[in-house]
Every structure is written in C-alpha cells, then in structure tokens.
Design a protein around this motif. Structure first.
Motif, short mmCIF file in Angstrom:
data_model
loop_
_atom_site.label_atom_id
_atom_site.label_comp_id
_atom_site.label_asym_id
_atom_site.label_seq_id
_atom_site.Cartn_x
_atom_site.Cartn_y
_atom_site.Cartn_z
N VAL A 169 1.06 -1.12 0.20
CA VAL A 169 -0.02 -0.08 -0.14
C VAL A 169 1.00 1.04 -0.09
O VAL A 169 1.74 1.63 0.92
N TRP A 170 0.93 1.75 -1.10
CA TRP A 170 1.94 2.98 -1.41
C TRP A 170 1.31 4.45 -0.85
O TRP A 170 0.15 4.86 -0.97
N GLU A 171 1.82 4.76 0.34
CA GLU A 171 1.33 5.98 1.20
C GLU A 171 2.03 7.07 0.69
O GLU A 171 3.02 7.22 0.34
N LEU A 172 1.13 8.29 0.38
CA LEU A 172 1.43 9.53 0.11
C LEU A 172 1.16 10.49 1.06
O LEU A 172 -0.01 10.64 1.34
N GLY A 173 2.41 11.09 1.33
CA GLY A 173 2.05 12.18 2.53
C GLY A 173 2.03 13.60 2.11
O GLY A 173 1.99 13.74 0.82
N THR A 174 2.25 14.58 2.87
CA THR A 174 2.11 15.79 2.37
C THR A 174 3.56 16.36 1.74
O THR A 174 3.59 17.25 1.16
N GLY A 175 4.53 15.37 1.76
CA GLY A 175 5.71 15.85 1.19
C GLY A 175 5.94 15.12 -0.23
O GLY A 175 6.94 15.32 -0.98
N TYR A 176 4.86 14.18 -0.55
CA TYR A 176 4.85 13.32 -1.95
C TYR A 176 6.21 12.76 -2.12
O TYR A 176 6.52 12.70 -3.40
N PHE A 177 6.72 12.35 -1.16
CA PHE A 177 8.34 11.66 -1.53
C PHE A 177 8.08 10.45 -2.38
O PHE A 177 7.02 9.74 -2.25
N GLY A 178 9.04 10.15 -3.36
CA GLY A 178 8.67 9.06 -4.32
C GLY A 178 8.24 9.66 -5.60
O GLY A 178 8.47 9.11 -6.78
N CYS A 179 7.35 10.72 -5.56
CA CYS A 179 6.94 11.12 -6.81
C CYS A 179 6.81 12.71 -6.47
O CYS A 179 5.69 13.41 -7.08
N ARG A 180 7.84 13.33 -5.98
CA ARG A 180 7.70 15.09 -5.60
C ARG A 180 8.11 15.92 -7.01
O ARG A 180 9.26 15.39 -7.47
N ALA A 181 7.42 16.72 -7.23
CA ALA A 181 7.99 17.84 -8.11
C ALA A 181 8.86 18.61 -7.59
O ALA A 181 8.91 18.91 -6.30
N ASP A 182 9.54 19.47 -8.42
CA ASP A 182 10.45 20.49 -8.04
C ASP A 182 9.74 21.58 -7.14
O ASP A 182 10.43 22.23 -6.13
N ASP A 183 8.59 21.89 -7.37
CA ASP A 183 7.99 22.84 -6.62
C ASP A 183 7.18 22.40 -5.21
O ASP A 183 6.61 23.12 -4.49
N GLY A 184 7.46 21.07 -4.98
CA GLY A 184 6.88 20.34 -3.74
C GLY A 184 5.62 19.88 -3.87
O GLY A 184 5.10 19.12 -2.98
N ARG A 232 14.16 10.33 -1.10
CA ARG A 232 13.11 11.40 -0.93
C ARG A 232 13.43 12.78 -1.65
O ARG A 232 12.50 13.80 -1.53
N GLY A 233 14.57 12.89 -2.48
CA GLY A 233 15.00 14.09 -2.99
C GLY A 233 15.09 15.37 -2.02
O GLY A 233 14.50 16.53 -2.26
N VAL A 234 15.82 14.98 -1.11
CA VAL A 234 16.12 16.14 0.20
C VAL A 234 17.67 15.99 0.36
O VAL A 234 18.26 15.40 0.06
N PRO A 235 18.05 17.30 1.11
CA PRO A 235 19.64 17.30 1.31
C PRO A 235 19.87 16.26 2.44
O PRO A 235 18.97 15.85 3.24
N ARG A 236 21.14 15.75 2.33
CA ARG A 236 21.63 14.63 3.22
C ARG A 236 22.07 15.39 4.53
O ARG A 236 22.42 16.44 4.78
N GLY A 237 21.75 14.70 5.70
CA GLY A 237 22.06 15.09 7.08
C GLY A 237 21.32 16.34 7.61
O GLY A 237 21.89 17.01 8.64
N VAL A 238 20.06 16.58 6.88
CA VAL A 238 19.35 17.81 7.52
C VAL A 238 17.73 16.93 7.86
O VAL A 238 17.32 16.13 7.11
N ASP A 239 17.28 17.57 8.76
CA ASP A 239 15.95 17.30 9.38
C ASP A 239 15.01 17.43 8.12
O ASP A 239 14.76 18.41 7.47
N VAL A 240 14.35 16.22 8.06
CA VAL A 240 13.20 16.11 6.92
C VAL A 240 11.80 16.47 7.64
O VAL A 240 11.39 15.69 8.15
N VAL A 241 11.25 17.50 7.52
CA VAL A 241 9.95 17.82 8.10
C VAL A 241 8.76 18.04 6.85
O VAL A 241 9.04 18.79 6.16
N SER A 242 8.08 17.32 7.01
CA SER A 242 6.74 17.35 6.03
C SER A 242 5.93 18.27 6.26
O SER A 242 5.86 18.57 7.56
#
Length: 492
Positions: A169-184, A232-242
């Motif tokens: 069951v593929w879950e999409l949250g507010t960050g849309y990780f895995g299919c996130r566009a450049d604008d979020g 996730r398309g996020v910087p390494r070593g930085v908190d990821v906050v959805s």
C-alpha cells in the motif's frame, strides 16, 4: 569504540598476549587464553542469526547488556489511559467451527477496476528512513510469505519495499516523497509510473496520523543518509519535516476530486485516505463532498491518537485526535448515515497486536486492521527508545549499516509471517467461540464494557448507531449540529 563493541580490543589483546607467550614467557598464556576464547566467541557472534544482541554487539552481548539496550523490565507497555475501561467479548453457548481459511476483505468501490483482497491484519505505515532497509525488507518478505500487505509509510517506494515480493500500500504524505515535483507538489508522471508497478496494490493518501496529527512527519537529520536523501529528494544530514497539510487541495471537494484523479492515474487501483479523526463535522464535510461530486475513496484507514511506534514527539502523542475506538465509530456511522458504507472499506490502525484486538476493532466498525508496534517487535525491536537517534541497537530503526547488520532478514521475515498468521488464526478462533464464522456476523452487542462497578453495557447500548442513509433522511438530534456545520467547500 565501534559498533562491534569490545571485539577489536579483545582481538588485539589476544594477539599481543599470544605473541608475548611465544616470545617472552609461557606465563602470558594465562592472559592469552581467555582473550583468544572471547575473540573466537565474538567472531561466532558476528555470524549468529538468532539474537540481534550478539550479532550487533559481538562479545559485549555475552559480557552484559550492550549500551543502549534496555535493562530487563525497564521498558513496559504504557498503562491504559483513563478513558480505557475493561472490556470483554461475548462468547456463545453455541460456538461454531473456526474457518479453515482466513477471511479477506475486498477493497475497491465501483470506480475501481483493480480491487484488492486485504488480509485482516497487515503491516501499518512505517517508512524507509524511520526503519532500516533490512527491517523494511524483512517486513516485505514476511508479507509475501503470509499474503498480506505492507504500508510503505510516507517516505516513498524504495528498493527495499520492492525486493521482497510483498503486496504494497503506497502511502503519499504531504511531502509526496517518491513522486515529488520540484515545486513540492505531485509529479503526476512519476506517480503513474510507480503506481503501475505490480507490487503496488493500493494507494493511501495520508491526511494525518495518530502519532502526531496536524504536525507532519519528521525524520531526524541523524537518520537522513545518502540513500534516504536520494529516495526522498532532500539534502543529506538535514531534518526532513513534511508540511502539515497538502498543497494539492484545500477543501473537501478538492480532496475527493484529487482522490478520483489519483485512482485514474493509478490505473484503477484502490485509492483511500488515512486520518486521525478530530472534529466530527470535518469528516462529515468529506462525506458531503463525496455525495456532491459522486466520487469516493475506496477505503479509509482510521488512525487512533494512541497509535505510534515510540518515535513521535511526546508532547503530541496520544493527546491530539480521537482515540481509535471513538474514531472508528465516528467514521463508520458517518459513512453509514450518508449511504456510502457499503462501497468504502475501513481499516483500523493503532494499538492492534492480538487476535482479540482484531476482533474488537471489527466490532467497532473496521473491516481490517494494521499493526506497527507489534510488527516492529516481530522484526526484532527491543524498545530501547532510541528510534529518533539512529542508534537502535537491534538494527530496526537506524540507518547505520553496522547497526542494521544485526537484523537477519530471512529469520525476521519468517517471524513476521508467523506472528501475522497466528494472530489472524486467534481472531478467527475467537469469532468461532462467539458463534460467528465471518467478520460480517459481528455486531456491537458482541462487545461489552464495564462502565461502573457492577454495571456493564454492550456497544450496542453505549453508542448510537445510524441506519443507512439516516443523515440524508433527517439527522438525529445528536448529529444535527455537526451535519449542519459540515461544509464541502471548507475545512473550517
């Protein structure tokens, strides 16, 4: 000292003392012999599969409890909150034979062209990132062995989810990780490509979760490895906050239309919602939007405020949103009252661990259940309380490859499958003892709560249960104000 504990020091000591025994005096064998024995034991621990303590902490696992490992009895299940009263299931004087095959639940409404048969108990949402890749893979292989589903959590689809062959069951949250566009926002092409994978059986849109409703998920910087950052398309070593809310819609009407678009892009696979219920009027607003647009999700997963695996912030866990019991009753009644209950399945997520829990949630309005904490225990969690630090000693909730090595995937996968199988079997046996062969035979009268010393009432009497379409025909007084306040064009 490294992740392998004292083993390198013990090995060095053994080598030095053995050299001294050969070159200086045979008396050094008194020191060399025990050091050599511990070194051999430590090497054996590195190959040990049955205990994470030895595999992840060679030598130290024999000398004592490793650092970070909770002492016996230090970690206990939290005591029930004040609103939890003793309950019991009602047995029958005429029990029936238990079903030989575990029941499944067909998920997929009239707009769904690829329905899915969901097991009574599945793996609840836990992301790669919160869990190690080996833990995710073990859960997925267990799901494949037992023919049940694994929710990916909102961290996106990873290779660890896809390698085991289990249903997802593929879950999409507010960050849309895995299919996130450049604008979020959501990248529709990437979403369609990944939703078409055969392992993806359903898509779940997460609005909120019981562990931290309304705050968005947080992955601490200590756990954001290079692989996680890439996934996730996020910087390494930085908190990821959805983000706390979705940017693809802002009203109930836009939400249900977004669900319909997701289902179309997913090729007709079931698409549903996950939420922790807050104001009843807000969920009724969703119901009004479903009626107005003629579209609806295929399932709704209700997360209880008491849910969570131990990683959420203590300030919010268990204090925001409805407990699972109240949330289930609310969602079941709302969908029944607007005449949509027969096409929308309800999942229950929160403090589900035993066969009794499964049966209880089915009585309270669910069609199937999901477990997170219990699945973590099955995969090797020792409840050290270090999930947020990346220092999990059992290799479950860490991105440190040396710590994760403690988790033996094949063995833990079998343990996950066995736990799910025996729990569902217990649920089926309990239902048989209640005179019920299928979940559809359970009623609110089968569950009784003690409300005062010597005073017991069944759920049929404790709660108001709406008839199909009752809200449309004329809401009862207890629902009238919330029904009136429900606005399909606003969450306020």
């Amino acid at each position: 000292m490294g992740r392998s504990g004292p083993l390198p020091l013990v090995a060095l000591s053994a080598a030095l003392s053995a050299s001294a025994a050969f070159l200086v005096s045979a008396r050094w064998w008194w020191a060399a012999a025990p050091a050599l024995a511990l070194t051999c034991a430590g090497v054996g621990d590195l190959l040990w599969r049955r205990r994470s303590a030895r595999r992840g902490h060679p030598s130290a696992g024999r000398l004592g409890r490793p650092a970070g490992w909770p002492p016996p009895g230090a970690v206990r299940e939290p005591r029930p909150d004040a609103w939890e009263e003793p309950e019991f299931l009602v047995p029958s004087l005429w029990p029936v034979e238990a079903a030989q095959e575990p029941p499944v639940v067909r998920v997929g409404g009239p707009d769904c062209s690829q329905p899915y048969d969901m097991a009574l108990l599945n793996v609840s949402a836990m992301s790669f990132g919160a869990l190690s890749g080996r833990a995710v893979l073990a859960l997925n292989r267990g799901a494949a062995l037992g023919r049940f589903a694994q929710d990916t959590g909102e961290g996106g689809l990873s290779e660890h989810h896809l390698r085991g062959g289990g249903d997802l069951v593929w879950e999409l949250g507010t960050g849309y990780f895995g299919c996130r566009a450049d604008d979020g926002g959501l990248d529709w092409r990437e979403f369609a490509d990944k939703a078409a994978l055969p392992e993806v059986r359903c898509v779940s849109l997460k609005l909120s979760q019981g562990a931290a409703p309304g705050t968005g998920a947080v992955l601490p910087a200590a756990k954001v490895s290079a692989e996680i950052a890439r996934e996730r398309g996020v910087p390494r070593g930085v908190d990821v906050v959805s983000p706390p809310s979705h940017r693809m819609f802002s009203t109930p009407r836009e939400l249900v239309l977004f669900v319909a678009r997701l289902r179309e892009a997913a090729g007709g696979k079931p698409v549903g919602l996950k939420l922790c219920v807050g104001a009843r009027s807000e969920f009724l607003a969703l119901c009004r939007a479903m009626l107005a647009e003629g579209v609806a999700p295929d399932f709704v997963v209700v997360d209880g405020a008491e849910g969570g695996t131990g990683a959420p912030p203590p300030a919010s866990a268990g204090r925001l949103g409805m407990p699972l019991t109240q949330g289930l009753v609310t969602v079941h009644n709302a969908l029944t009252g607007v005449g949509l209950r027969d096409r929308i399945r309800i999942g229950a997520s929160g403090r589900v661990a035993t066969g009794r829990d499964v049966v209880t949630r089915l009585i309270q309005g669910a069609d199937y259940t999901n477990a997170a904490r219990a699945m973590m225990l099955a995969v090797g969690c020792v409840r050290a309380g270090r999930c947020h630090t990346g220092g999990c000693p059992s290799g479950v909730a860490t991105q440190d490859p040396l710590r994760a090595r403690a988790l033996h995937v094949a063995r833990r996968a079998r343990q996950v499958e066995r736990y799910q199988r025996e729990t569902v079997r217990d649920a089926v046996r309990i239902m048989a003892a209640m005179g019920v062969r299928e979940p559809g035979g359970l009623t609110p009268a089968h569950l009784v709560r003690r409300v005062a010393p010597g005073v017991e009432r069944s759920y049929a009497d404790l709660y108001e249960w709406l008839a199909p379409g009752e809200l449309l025909a004329g809401p009862p007084p207890s629902w009238a104000a919330d029904w009136k306040a429900a606005d399909p064009d606003g969450f306020d």
